[in-house]
Design an enzyme around this catalytic site. Structure first.
Site, PDB file in Angstrom:
ATOM      1  N   HIS A  36      12.830 106.288  65.629  1.00  0.00           N
ATOM      2  CA  HIS A  36      14.109 106.858  66.054  1.00  0.00           C
ATOM      3  C   HIS A  36      15.394 105.807  65.915  1.00  0.00           C
ATOM      4  O   HIS A  36      16.224 105.687  66.643  1.00  0.00           O
ATOM      5  CB  HIS A  36      13.815 106.704  67.543  1.00  0.00           C
TER       6      HIS A  36
ATOM      7  N   LYS B 107      21.846 105.982  80.527  1.00  0.00           N
ATOM      8  CA  LYS B 107      21.713 107.339  79.840  1.00  0.00           C
ATOM      9  C   LYS B 107      21.571 108.314  81.023  1.00  0.00           C
ATOM     10  O   LYS B 107      22.048 109.352  80.855  1.00  0.00           O
ATOM     11  CB  LYS B 107      20.394 107.252  78.962  1.00  0.00           C
TER      12      LYS B 107
ATOM     13  N   ARG C 164      31.360 101.455  71.480  1.00  0.00           N
ATOM     14  CA  ARG C 164      31.682 100.473  70.793  1.00  0.00           C
ATOM     15  C   ARG C 164      31.700 101.082  69.281  1.00  0.00           C
ATOM     16  O   ARG C 164      31.617 102.305  68.923  1.00  0.00           O
ATOM     17  CB  ARG C 164      30.275  99.653  70.681  1.00  0.00           C
TER      18      ARG C 164
ATOM     19  N   GLU D 110      13.030 113.868  78.651  1.00  0.00           N
ATOM     20  CA  GLU D 110      13.606 114.895  77.937  1.00  0.00           C
ATOM     21  C   GLU D 110      12.736 115.933  77.294  1.00  0.00           C
ATOM     22  O   GLU D 110      11.915 115.382  76.811  1.00  0.00           O
ATOM     23  CB  GLU D 110      14.745 114.441  76.887  1.00  0.00           C
TER      24      GLU D 110
HETATM   25  P1  ADP Z   1      18.737 104.917  71.240  1.00  0.00           P
HETATM   26  O1  ADP Z   1      19.854 104.822  72.299  1.00  0.00           O
HETATM   27  O2  ADP Z   1      17.762 103.997  71.623  1.00  0.00           O
HETATM   28  O3  ADP Z   1      19.095 104.950  70.005  1.00  0.00           O
HETATM   29  P2  ADP Z   1      18.960 107.813  71.736  1.00  0.00           P
HETATM   30  O4  ADP Z   1      18.996 108.301  72.825  1.00  0.00           O
HETATM   31  O5  ADP Z   1      20.315 107.696  70.814  1.00  0.00           O
HETATM   32  O6  ADP Z   1      18.249 106.397  71.771  1.00  0.00           O
HETATM   33  O7  ADP Z   1      17.931 108.568  70.704  1.00  0.00           O
HETATM   34  C1  ADP Z   1      17.378 108.013  69.553  1.00  0.00           C
HETATM   35  C2  ADP Z   1      17.129 109.117  68.413  1.00  0.00           C
HETATM   36  O8  ADP Z   1      15.879 109.690  69.030  1.00  0.00           O
HETATM   37  C3  ADP Z   1      17.729 110.315  68.318  1.00  0.00           C
HETATM   38  O9  ADP Z   1      18.846 109.920  67.172  1.00  0.00           O
HETATM   39  C4  ADP Z   1      16.883 111.401  67.816  1.00  0.00           C
HETATM   40  O10 ADP Z   1      16.526 111.408  66.674  1.00  0.00           O
HETATM   41  C5  ADP Z   1      15.798 111.038  68.686  1.00  0.00           C
HETATM   42  N1  ADP Z   1      15.838 111.623  70.114  1.00  0.00           N
HETATM   43  C6  ADP Z   1      16.551 111.371  71.156  1.00  0.00           C
HETATM   44  N2  ADP Z   1      16.262 112.223  71.916  1.00  0.00           N
HETATM   45  C7  ADP Z   1      15.783 113.378  71.591  1.00  0.00           C
HETATM   46  C8  ADP Z   1      15.069 114.557  72.205  1.00  0.00           C
HETATM   47  N3  ADP Z   1      15.346 114.900  73.507  1.00  0.00           N
HETATM   48  N4  ADP Z   1      14.483 115.472  71.247  1.00  0.00           N
HETATM   49  C9  ADP Z   1      14.087 114.989  70.003  1.00  0.00           C
HETATM   50  N5  ADP Z   1      14.491 113.916  69.510  1.00  0.00           N
HETATM   51  C10 ADP Z   1      15.238 112.969  70.305  1.00  0.00           C
END
Ligand code: ADP
Length: 634
Positions: A235, A116, A292, A200
Site C-alpha cells: 500500500h 482519517k 504537506r 472501508e
Molecule cells: P496511508 O495514509 O497509510 O498511505 P491511504 O488511506 O492513503 O493510507 O491508503 C493507501 C493505499 O491503500 C491507497 O493508495 C490504495 O492503494 C489503498 N487503499 C486505501 N483504501 C482503499 C480502499 N478502500 N479500497 C482499495 N484500496 C484502498
C-alpha cells in the site's frame, strides 16, 4: 521573504528544500542526529545544529530540540518536509508559541485531516464523495466486525491515525477478520500510539489518483493537476506519474474542483494533496488529504514548470499564489521511481548497509535525481531506506518511459540490496507500458515483474568466474607472502597463472559451473564485493554472483526448509501456533516487527513447529533462527 529558515528533516527532502531556498536567497539551517553527522543535507546547509542520538524519537521527532535550534540560529520559519513532524499539530502550535512560522497549513487544517475518520465526516458534510465504510467513534469490536459483515467482504481495515500504509489490512472473509484486526491494531499502536480503526469497502483494482492543491492566505486556491500513484507495494507508492494515463479534461476538472472544495472545507493554506480512488467507471472517492508536501511532488513540478517549495515559501510569507488556475498548463509527461534499499524478493524488506558504489544517471533537462546520500554513506536502520527519487520528463508518456528505463539501467548501486532491478522490470512490463494501471498492479503482474531478469549466462558466467578468481588470487598472493610452508596450496597461485579448477557459481538464481579463463578481461566492468559475493555492473546490465561452496548445497533457501530466520533486527511480536500442531504450507507461524512494519513468518511446507527459540517481546538479531520446523511426511 524570509532571510533564514530551518529544515526539520533529513535526507533527500532536506536537500531538495535547501536547493530552492538557496535559489531564492534564503539561508538555511539543517538539523542532524548522530547518524547524520556527515550527511549531505548537513554539508549543503549554511548552518547545522546537532539535535541528538540517531533514533528519530530522540532527535528529528523532539519538538523542543527543533524549536530550540531555530531560536538559537535566528531562523524565522521552519519547513518540516514530509514525515517526521510535518503533520504534527503540537509542533505547529509550538512554532506559533515561539513566533516561528510553520511552512505548512494552519493548525486547524492539520487537526481536521489528522484522523482519517474525522476527515471523512468533514468531507461528507462538504459533499465530497467518500469510499463507503464505517468511520464512527464506537470502537467496540462487535461494532466494527458488524460493520464489516454488513458491508460485505473484502473490506479494508485502516488506522484512523495511519500513514505510510501502516496499520492497514485487507480482509477477504469473516474468518480472517480477527487476526487482521489484531495485526492492524498492533501496528497502529506501535506506529501512531493510537489504534482507532475505520473500515472501508475494499475496492478491487481502483487507481490511486491524487490532486495537488495550493491555497494562500488570501482565499486563492488552485489545483496543479493530478498524479497517478497506483503502482504500490504494501500500500505504498513506488512509481508515480503525471498526468494520469487516460485522464480526460472533463474528469480532471471535476476531480480538481472537488479537491479544492475539500481544501476550502478546512480553510486550507499551503501545499496539500487530496487522494482519491478512481474506479473503472470514472467514479472517484475521497480517501484522505495529506497536509504537506508529498514525496512525489517532483512529477507535478516537471509537467507544470513550477517549483512547489518556492510556492510554499511564498505562501508561508503571506504572499499570494504565483499563478492563477488559468495560467497553469500541463506540458509533457513525468515519472518518479523511488529507489529504495530493500529486497523485492523478500517482501520488500528494508535493507541496510554501506553504499559502496553509487553512480546515478547524469542529470539533464530530462533526468532529475533527488537524493540525500553519496557514495560511502550508510543506509541505516534508523530512517526510511529511500536512496533517491529518479524523476524523468519528456514530451509524451512513451518517451518519458523510455527515459525512465534508460536511466534505471544506468543507475549503479553496489554494497546493499536495492529495488532497481525490480523498478526496471516494472517499467518495462507490458501493461505498464500501455498505462493500464491499478493498485493491485504488482500482484497481478507478479510473474512478469518478478521474473528473474534474463541474463545471458554464457556472457555472465566467465565474468563472474573471473571476478571470483581475481579476488581469490589476490587473497592467495597475500597469504603466500605470509606463509613459510613451501607446500602451502597458496603457492599454486601467482600473478600470472590461474589454477584450472571449476568454480560453482550462483548468478542471480541460476547455478553454473565455470572454469576461470585468463582471456576474460574485467577492465570495463565494475566489481563490487558484497557480503555474500559480488555485484557486477556490465555493459549488458547488472547481476549478482557468488561462489557456491560445495558443502552448503545450491539452493540454500530450500535446503533450510524455507526462511525461518529473522529477516532483520526486530522484535518478536506474537507466536501464532502451538508447538506440535499440524500446520499447512503458507500458514502464519509468528509475527516480527522491524522498522515499525510487521512481517509474518510462514510455514515453508506442511508440518509443525517443534520449538520456538524466542518469545513475544524478545529483541531478535537479523539472521537468527526463529524456530525449528518439522515437515510432515509426504
Ligand atoms: P496511508 O495514509 O497509510 O498511505 P491511504 O488511506 O492513503 O493510507 O491508503 C493507501 C493505499 O491503500 C491507497 O493508495 C490504495 O492503494 C489503498 N487503499 C486505501 N483504501 C482503499 C480502499 N478502500 N479500497 C482499495 N484500496 C484502498
Amino acid at each position: 521573504m524570509f532571510t533564514k529558515i530551518l529544515i526539520a528533516n533529513r535526507g533527500e527532502i532536506a536537500c531538495r528544500i535547501i536547493k530552492t531556498a538557496r535559489a531564492m536567497g534564503v539561508s538555511t539551517v539543517a538539523v542532524y542526529s548522530d547518524a547524520d553527522r556527515h550527511a549531505l543535507h548537513v554539508k549543503m546547509a549554511d548552518e547545522a545544529i546537532h539535535i541528538g542520538p540517531s533514533p528519530s524519537n530522540e532527535s528529528y521527532l523532539v519538538i523542543q530540540k527543533i524549536i530550540q535550534a531555530a531560536l538559537q540560529t535566528g531562523a524565522e520559519a521552519i519547513h518540516p518536509g514530509y514525515g517526521f513532524l510535518s503533520e504534527n499539530a503540537e509542533f505547529c502550535r509550538q512554532c506559533a508559541a515561539n513566533n516561528l512560522i510553520f511552512i505548512g497549513p494552519p493548525i486547524e487544517a492539520i487537526l481536521a485531516m489528522g484522523s482519517k475518520s474525522a476527515a471523512k465526516t468533514i468531507m461528507a458534510d462538504a459533499g465530497v464523495p467518500l469510499v463507503p465504510g464505517y468511520h464512527g467513534d464506537d470502537q467496540n469490536y462487535e461494532v466494527i466486525k458488524q460493520a464489516a459483515n454488513q458491508m460485505g467482504y473484502p473490506v479494508l481495515l485502516k488506522a484512523a491515525a495511519g500513514g505510510g500504509g501502516k496499520g492497514m489490512r485487507a480482509v477477504f472473509s469473516e474468518a480472517e477478520f480477527d487476526e487482521a484486526l489484531g495485526a492492524a491494531k498492533r501496528e497502529a499502536i506501535n506506529s501512531f500510539n493510537d489504534d482507532i480503526m475505520l473500515v472501508e469497502k475494499y475496492l478491487l483494482k481502483p487507481r490511486h489518483v491524487e490532486i495537488q492543491v495550493f491555497c494562500d492566505s488570501h482565499k486563492n486556491a488552485v489545483y496543479l493537476f493530478e498524479r497517478d500513484c497506483s503502482v504500490q507495494r504494501r500500500h505504498q507508492k513506488i512509481i508515480e506519474e503525471a498526468p494520469a494515463p487516460g485522464m480526460t479534461d472533463t474528469l480532471r476538472k471535476k476531480m480538481g474542483e472537488t479537491a479544492i472544495k475539500a481544501a476550502k472545507a478546512i480553510n486550507y493554506e499551503g501545499a496539500g494533496t487530496v487522494e482519491f480512488l478512481l474506479d473503472a467507471q470514472g467514479e472517484f472517492f475521497f480517501m484522505e488529504m495529506n497536509t504537506r508536501l508529498q514525496v512525489e511532488h517532483p512529477v507535478t513540478e516537471m509537467i507544470s514548470g513550477q517549483d512547489l517549495v518556492e510556492w510554499q515559501l511564498q505562501v508561508a510569507a503571506g504572499k499570494t499564489l504565483p499563478c492563477t488556475q488559468a495560467q497553469l498548463n500541463i506540458s509533457g509527461h513525468a515519472f518518479e521511481a523511488r529507489v529504495y534499499a530493500e529486497d523485492p524478493d523478500h517482501d520488500f524488506l528494508p535493507a541496510t548497509g554501506i553504499l559502496k558504489c553509487l553512480q546515478a544517471p547524469s542529470e539533464t533537462t530530462h533526468v532529475r535525481v533527488d537524493t540525500g546520500v553519496i557514495q560511502g554513506d550508510e543506509v541505516s536502520i534508523y530512517y526510511d531506506p529511500l536512496i533517491a527519487k529518479l524523476v524523468v520528463w519528456d514530451t509524451d508518456r512513451d518517451r518519458a518511459l523510455q527515459r525512465l528505463t534508460e536511466a534505471l539501467s544506468n543507475y549503479r548501486i553496489g554494497g546493499l540490496t536495492t529495488n532497481i532491478g525490480f523498478l526496471y522490470n516494472l517499467a518495462t512490463s507490458k501493461a505498464f507500458q500501455r498505462g493500464d494501471l491499478n493498485t493491485g498492479y504488482i500482484e497481478e503482474h507478479e510473474q512478469e515483474i518478478f521474473r528473474r531478469r534474463d541474463i545471458d549466462i554464457d556472457y555472465a558466467a566467465p565474468l563472474a568466474a573471473a571476478a571470483i578468481n581475481k579476488q581469490q588470487r589476490q587473497q592467495a598472493i597475500v597469504a603466500a607472502k605470509h606463509s613459510v610452508d613451501p607446500n602451502s596450496p597458496w603457492h599454486l597461485y601467482n600473478n600470472w597463472g590461474l589454477p584450472q579448477r571449476n568454480l560453482s557459481i550462483q548468478i542471480q538464481h541460476a547455478v553454473v559451473e565455470q572454469t576461470p579463463d585468463s582471456n576474460t578481461s574485467l577492465d570495463d566492468l565494475m566489481v563490487i564485493p558484497t557480503g555474500s559475493g559480488f555485484d557486477l555492473f556490465t555493459p549488458r546490465g547488472f547481476f549478482h554472483c557468488a561462489e557456491v561452496k560445495a558443502d552448503l548445497g545450491t539452493d540454500y533457501r530450500e535446503a533450510d526448509g524455507g526462511n525461518l530466520s529473522a529477516p532483520m533486527n526486530g522484535t518478536l511480536v506474537a507466536l501464532l501456533v502451538d508447538l506440535g500442531t499440524e500446520v499447512k504450507k503458507g500458514d502464519s507461524l509468528l509475527v516480527m516487527e522491524a522498522m515499525k512494519m510487521e512481517h509474518t513468518i510462514m510455514a515453508p511446507s506442511d508440518g509443525s513447529v517443534t520449538e520456538f527459540y524466542f518469545k513475544a517481546g524478545d529483541l531478535v538479531d537479523g539472521g537468527s533462527q526463529l524456530l525449528a520446523f518439522m515437515r510432515s511426511n509426504p
